[in-house]
Enzyme design. Structure first.
Site, PDB file in Angstrom:
ATOM      1  N   CYS A  82       7.270  -2.288   2.439  1.00  0.00           N
ATOM      2  CA  CYS A  82       8.077  -1.651   1.387  1.00  0.00           C
ATOM      3  C   CYS A  82       9.179  -0.793   1.995  1.00  0.00           C
ATOM      4  O   CYS A  82      10.322  -0.814   1.532  1.00  0.00           O
ATOM      5  CB  CYS A  82       7.190  -0.816   0.474  1.00  0.00           C
ATOM      6  SG  CYS A  82       6.173  -1.814  -0.647  1.00  0.00           S
ATOM      7  N   GLY A  90       0.813  -1.199   0.000  1.00  0.00           N
ATOM      8  CA  GLY A  90       0.000   0.000   0.000  1.00  0.00           C
ATOM      9  C   GLY A  90       0.853   1.258   0.000  1.00  0.00           C
ATOM     10  O   GLY A  90       2.076   1.196   0.162  1.00  0.00           O
ATOM     11  N   GLN A 114       1.303   3.497   2.184  1.00  0.00           N
ATOM     12  CA  GLN A 114       2.072   3.631   3.423  1.00  0.00           C
ATOM     13  C   GLN A 114       2.563   2.260   3.906  1.00  0.00           C
ATOM     14  O   GLN A 114       2.530   1.950   5.092  1.00  0.00           O
ATOM     15  CB  GLN A 114       1.209   4.298   4.497  1.00  0.00           C
ATOM     16  CG  GLN A 114       1.047   5.788   4.328  1.00  0.00           C
ATOM     17  CD  GLN A 114       2.343   6.550   4.574  1.00  0.00           C
ATOM     18  OE1 GLN A 114       3.216   6.093   5.307  1.00  0.00           O
ATOM     19  NE2 GLN A 114       2.475   7.705   3.948  1.00  0.00           N
ATOM     20  N   SER A 115       3.051   1.462   2.989  1.00  0.00           N
ATOM     21  CA  SER A 115       3.465   0.098   3.311  1.00  0.00           C
ATOM     22  C   SER A 115       4.685   0.046   4.232  1.00  0.00           C
ATOM     23  O   SER A 115       5.751   0.564   3.897  1.00  0.00           O
ATOM     24  CB  SER A 115       3.790  -0.660   2.015  1.00  0.00           C
ATOM     25  OG  SER A 115       4.411  -1.894   2.290  1.00  0.00           O
ATOM     26  N   ASN A 116       4.513  -0.588   5.397  1.00  0.00           N
ATOM     27  CA  ASN A 116       5.644  -0.840   6.291  1.00  0.00           C
ATOM     28  C   ASN A 116       6.627  -1.806   5.647  1.00  0.00           C
ATOM     29  O   ASN A 116       7.845  -1.672   5.786  1.00  0.00           O
ATOM     30  CB  ASN A 116       5.157  -1.433   7.615  1.00  0.00           C
ATOM     31  CG  ASN A 116       4.158  -0.549   8.320  1.00  0.00           C
ATOM     32  OD1 ASN A 116       4.403   0.628   8.546  1.00  0.00           O
ATOM     33  ND2 ASN A 116       3.012  -1.120   8.672  1.00  0.00           N
TER      34      ASN A 116
END
Length: 398
Positions: free
Chosen positions: A93, A87, A89-91
């Site tokens: 990534c 997403g 705000q992907s943690n």
């Protein structure tokens, strides 16, 4: 079993376990409507496994345990970059980008955002908020897609599409990492995590002055299924409830709180990952998963979308414990478990020991700043120190 050949050492382990409320003075206790007061009323001991502390702000969270295995495999196979997806705000990534740079690999991230077309047309900016700031500080090449494209094409095909593009355009050798790092390689990070937990349990027995001390419930958020699969398999093996000689009934009850999709999706996904890990069972993988863990539907309004109650809970929890929960995973999951699962069946949880596995992600709270703004004036007032004061009287004004 398909045990990975190598593992990198990137995380700060073991992560601590905290008993919530253990160090609070009596005068600090809130009224009966508080989270801790309700736990005390039910005599529930809530332990937090702090996997938000696996690394610094750029690495912390559950994804790093998986990346130790995934990036080891990437290096072993001679890759020079990684491609993963998540997403906006992907943690996952963010942690992937930082960990990749640590071992000399170039990060490529596919971020799912409703603003993909506007960003491409230069009528909007991706920005520098929360996890995205760290994605960009690590020099990630960022590709965008819309939620609709993500749903129609699928995350794995999108990752492969970018891998093919990089290989063709630059002649590079990218390594594909699935959403959340959740596959038969990455999920071994949580087999190791369970081994870590079992060693810590010995200290917990001493702290409780009881050799019979045990956890009754273990709770965790799930978004891509890898952490849930690893914990379920790991604890089942640790307590001897896996395989043909399974007789142990002391294994804690496992609760995976889904923050997206539906329980059927997670049961299927966990079973698929368990098969990839080479689990040896005396029953079908699907049957084992459904017996080993209960999946709760805790997505609320949907993935990364918060309700007023969820945000109130996250803020209240930080006020009472000093621990920040994120709005996408840990905050949503613990809120659903305590406010819905426990409250709908109080007697099953009274006098029990519950461990909540905090999977990190506090950077995601930045995106919710405006939603929380109106609450701050009450819980965090700002006052002006009138240093000189009128008539020499020092004052503080609201």
């Amino acid at each position: 079993t398909n045990v990975p050949k190598k593992r990198l050492k990137l995380a700060h382990l073991p992560t601590p376990i905290q008993l919530i409320g253990a160090n609070r003075s009596t005068r600090q206790q809130k009224n009966g409507s508080s989270i801790l007061s309700r736990l005390k009323e039910l005599n529930i001991k809530l332990y937090i496994k702090r996997d938000d502390a696996t690394g610094g702000v750029e690495l912390g969270g559950n994804k790093l345990r998986k990346l130790e295995f995934l990036l080891a495999d990437a290096l072993e196979t001679g890759c020079d970059s990684v491609v993963t997806i998540g997403g906006e705000q992907s943690n996952h990534c963010r942690a992937t980008a930082a960990a990749a740079r640590m071992v000399g690999l170039s990060p490529n991230l596919i971020l799912r955002t409703r603003r993909a077309d506007k960003i491409h047309e230069k009528t909007d900016e991706l920005g520098f908020e929360g996890n995205i700031l760290f994605d960009r500080m690590m020099g990630s090449t960022i590709y965008t897609c819309t939620p609709g494209e993500y749903g129609r094409v699928g995350s794995n095909k999108l990752v492969q599409h970018v891998c093919d593009y990089i290989a063709t355009k630059d002649g590079g050798k990218p390594y594909a990492i699935p959403v959340g790092g959740s596959n038969g390689v990455g999920s071994w990070g949580y087999i190791n995590a369970v081994d870590e937990l079992m060693n810590q349990m010995e200290s917990m027995k001493q702290d409780n002055k009881s050799s019979d001390f045990n956890l009754d419930h273990v709770v965790f958020a799930t978004g891509s299924g890898g952490t849930a699969a690893g914990i379920s398999l790991g604890l089942s093996m640790a307590y001897g409830s896996l395989g043909p000689s399974a007789t142990d009934t002391s294994c804690p009850k496992l609760h995976a709180v889904g923050v997206c999709d539906n329980p059927a999706y997670f049961y299927d996904t966990m079973a698929l990952i368990a098969n990839e890990m080479g689990a040896s069972l005396d029953k079908t993988t699907d049957q084992f998963i459904r017996e080993a863990v209960t999946v709760h539907n805790g997505k609320g309004r949907g993935y990364a979308l918060s309700t007023e109650d969820e945000l109130d809970f996250i803020l209240q929890f930080s006020l009472e414990t000093g621990i920040a929960l994120d709005p996408v995973y840990s905050g949503k999951a613990l809120h659903h478990f305590l406010k819905h699962v426990v409250e709908n069946d109080v007697e099953s949880y009274r006098n029990k020991n519950v461990l909540f596995w905090h999977t990190g992600g506090a950077l995601g709270i930045y995106e919710k700043g405006n939603d929380l703004l109106h609450k701050f004036s009450e819980v965090s007032p700002v006052k002006r120190v009138d240093v000189y004061g009128s008539n020499g009287v020092k004052e503080i004004t609201d």
